[in-house]
Design an enzyme around this catalytic site. Structure first.
Site, PDB file in Angstrom:
ATOM      1  N   PHE A   1       0.830  -1.206   0.000  1.00 48.82           N
ATOM      2  CA  PHE A   1       0.000   0.000   0.000  1.00 48.82           C
ATOM      3  C   PHE A   1       0.867   1.260   0.000  1.00 48.82           C
ATOM      4  O   PHE A   1       1.761   1.376  -0.812  1.00 48.82           O
ATOM      5  CB  PHE A   1      -1.008  -0.063   1.150  1.00 48.82           C
ATOM      6  CG  PHE A   1      -1.979  -1.211   0.980  1.00 48.82           C
ATOM      7  CD1 PHE A   1      -2.980  -1.153   0.023  1.00 48.82           C
ATOM      8  CD2 PHE A   1      -1.862  -2.369   1.732  1.00 48.82           C
ATOM      9  CE1 PHE A   1      -3.848  -2.225  -0.178  1.00 48.82           C
ATOM     10  CE2 PHE A   1      -2.730  -3.439   1.546  1.00 48.82           C
ATOM     11  CZ  PHE A   1      -3.730  -3.364   0.590  1.00 48.82           C
ATOM     12  N   SER A   2       0.658   2.185   0.928  1.00 51.26           N
ATOM     13  CA  SER A   2       1.335   3.483   0.826  1.00 51.26           C
ATOM     14  C   SER A   2       2.831   3.429   1.060  1.00 51.26           C
ATOM     15  O   SER A   2       3.537   4.404   0.763  1.00 51.26           O
ATOM     16  CB  SER A   2       0.701   4.492   1.790  1.00 51.26           C
ATOM     17  OG  SER A   2      -0.526   4.956   1.278  1.00 51.26           O
ATOM     18  N   ALA A   3       3.348   2.323   1.550  1.00 54.80           N
ATOM     19  CA  ALA A   3       4.806   2.187   1.605  1.00 54.80           C
ATOM     20  C   ALA A   3       5.398   2.219   0.204  1.00 54.80           C
ATOM     21  O   ALA A   3       6.599   2.450   0.033  1.00 54.80           O
ATOM     22  CB  ALA A   3       5.193   0.897   2.333  1.00 54.80           C
ATOM     23  N   THR A   4       4.549   2.009  -0.810  1.00 56.94           N
ATOM     24  CA  THR A   4       4.958   2.151  -2.213  1.00 56.94           C
ATOM     25  C   THR A   4       5.472   3.558  -2.501  1.00 56.94           C
ATOM     26  O   THR A   4       6.341   3.747  -3.371  1.00 56.94           O
ATOM     27  CB  THR A   4       3.757   1.850  -3.138  1.00 56.94           C
ATOM     28  OG1 THR A   4       3.181   0.593  -2.787  1.00 56.94           O
ATOM     29  CG2 THR A   4       4.171   1.819  -4.595  1.00 56.94           C
ATOM     30  N   LYS A   5       4.939   4.562  -1.813  1.00 54.38           N
ATOM     31  CA  LYS A   5       5.331   5.947  -2.083  1.00 54.38           C
ATOM     32  C   LYS A   5       6.824   6.157  -1.903  1.00 54.38           C
ATOM     33  O   LYS A   5       7.439   6.952  -2.625  1.00 54.38           O
ATOM     34  CB  LYS A   5       4.560   6.902  -1.168  1.00 54.38           C
ATOM     35  CG  LYS A   5       3.067   6.990  -1.448  1.00 54.38           C
ATOM     36  CD  LYS A   5       2.412   8.023  -0.542  1.00 54.38           C
ATOM     37  CE  LYS A   5       0.931   8.174  -0.818  1.00 54.38           C
ATOM     38  NZ  LYS A   5       0.140   7.013  -0.345  1.00 54.38           N
TER      39      LYS A   5
END
Length: 414
Positions: free
Chosen positions: A76-80
């Protein structure tokens, strides 16, 4: 790897694979108790010091198969953090300037009064483009990443332009549009050419890994976010534009009625798009390797990955203002990364995702961490989301006992 350890390795609990330095035995036991008994779910944790693994453990299952060293899942937002690293690679080669207007590289972005918004503002969630509803009307829109890039380029910034307001989903399309304008390549391809291949890893992908990848995908376990699609949830989300304050900002940047369907099924739609803000599929060691480059002056195995000037820039705190969409939490935004506001970890940076997966770097120690797991269940979300707040302090306390770092350099963890 068996549960038997010898020499200076910790004895692993039953069902756990991998290895860990002996001093991490308390961490290993706590990790096994927490993540080892979840139906259909598993987890992995990796700690690297100056690029060398101190901890590489996994437990549980990814669906019907046991978790292994090569198991990855949606972070999820760790992709950023990975998307931001792609941008830093471009900056490192002189292809962009953080202080330049985005429209200098992506002319279409200058529409509707956005001609002065800089790359720096884009990467620190200050572009005034956090809300999802103005650019997307349905799930099909969200799954069309090039359409989302085009709509954001044409969009008008809102009244929070210049103020940190978490761009939960739009961040990925914004940096992808910028990178595409500069390179002509998609963000999925850039994950491969700017991150995975230079670092020599096959554990970082945007969307479903290709069939020939070594990584095995662990499907999501739990209820996901199905409650959002029920009448009450849909009614609330459908009126997000009327909700005042931080709750309204959070709702507008994260949700769209019907969006919960993006996670449904054995092969969920989220795997079949390019969402640089939220559909990375990664292993824990791969995340630790990438953040190891950021924690060690841009070097990986004595090879230059980023220049020292770029590393200095990405470590710098860009904004001390409280984030409007994250309930006024002091995120201390870097260029695409945030601080972990907890004792002993504030000087480090990384990115947490929905459900609690995260990657993290501590440049003072040359330390990097990757944590991934595949449970996403509404009833346990608050507990899982806070995993970093006990995993990192416990890990740091164990690291203190290794004497592999000078005591005066070691941040104290509560």
């Amino acid at each position: 790897m068996s549960n038997e350890a010898s020499g200076d390795l910790a004895v692993l609990p039953p069902g756990m694979g991998g290895s860990a330095a002996a001093e991490f035995a308390p961490f290993v036991r706590a990790f096994a108790r927490t993540f080892g008994n979840r139906r259909g779910a598993g987890a992995a944790f990796a700690v690297h010091l100056h690029g060398e693994p101190l901890v590489d453990i996994w437990i549980g299952s990814g669906g019907d198969a046991p978790w292994t060293k090569d198991t990855g899942t949606i972070i999820f937002s760790a992709t950023k953090g990975i998307s931001a690293t792609v941008v830093h690679r471009l900056a490192d080669r002189g292809l962009l300037d953080y202080s330049a207007p985005v429209a200098e590289y992506w002319p279409e972005f200058g529409a509707n009064g956005k001609d002065a918004i800089t790359v720096r503002q884009l990467m620190t969630h200050r572009a005034g483009l956090s809300a999802l509803a103005p650019i997307a009307t349905c799930l099909a829109d969200v799954l069309d990443h090039q359409l989302m890039e085009e709509r954001l380029a044409a969009a008008k910034p809102d009244r929070l332009l210049g103020v940190p307001t978490y761009h939960a989903l739009t961040f990925g399309w914004l940096v992808a549009g910028l990178a595409r304008a500069i390179t002509g390549m998609s963000m999925a391809d850039l994950f491969r050419t700017e991150v995975a291949e230079p670092l020599g890893i096959d554990g970082i992908h945007l969307g479903r890994p290709p069939a020939d990848a070594s990584i095995s995908y662990a499907p999501l376990a739990g209820s996901q976010l199905s409650m959002l699609g029920k009448p009450l949830g849909a009614a609330v989300l459908g009126r997000s534009h009327r909700i005042p304050g931080a709750l309204g900002a959070a709702t507008r940047c994260l949700f769209l009625p019907g969006l919960e369907a993006i996670l449904e099924g054995a092969d969920p739609p989220i795997l079949h798009t390019e969402l640089g803000a939220g559909n990375g599929v990664c292993t824990a060691p791969a995340l630790a390797t990438m953040y190891g480059a950021l924690a060690n002056g841009g070097l990986v195995a004595e090879r230059r990955y980023l220049g020292s000037h770029t590393v200095r820039a990405l470590r710098r705190i860009e904004s001390y203002q409280l984030d409007r969409a994250l309930f006024y939490v002091p995120m201390l935004w870097r260029l695409g990364y945030h601080s972990m506001p907890m004792p002993g970890a504030r000087a480090g940076f990384g990115h947490i995702g929905l459900g609690g997966s995260f990657g993290w770097a501590e440049p003072r120690l040359g330390l990097s961490v990757g944590f991934v797991h595949n449970r996403l269940s509404a009833s346990q979300l608050s507990y899982d989301q806070s995993a970093a707040f006990w995993l990192l302090p416990l890990m740091l306390n164990c690291l203190r006992a290794t004497h592999r770092v000078a005591v005066q350099e070691m941040p104290k963890a509560a």
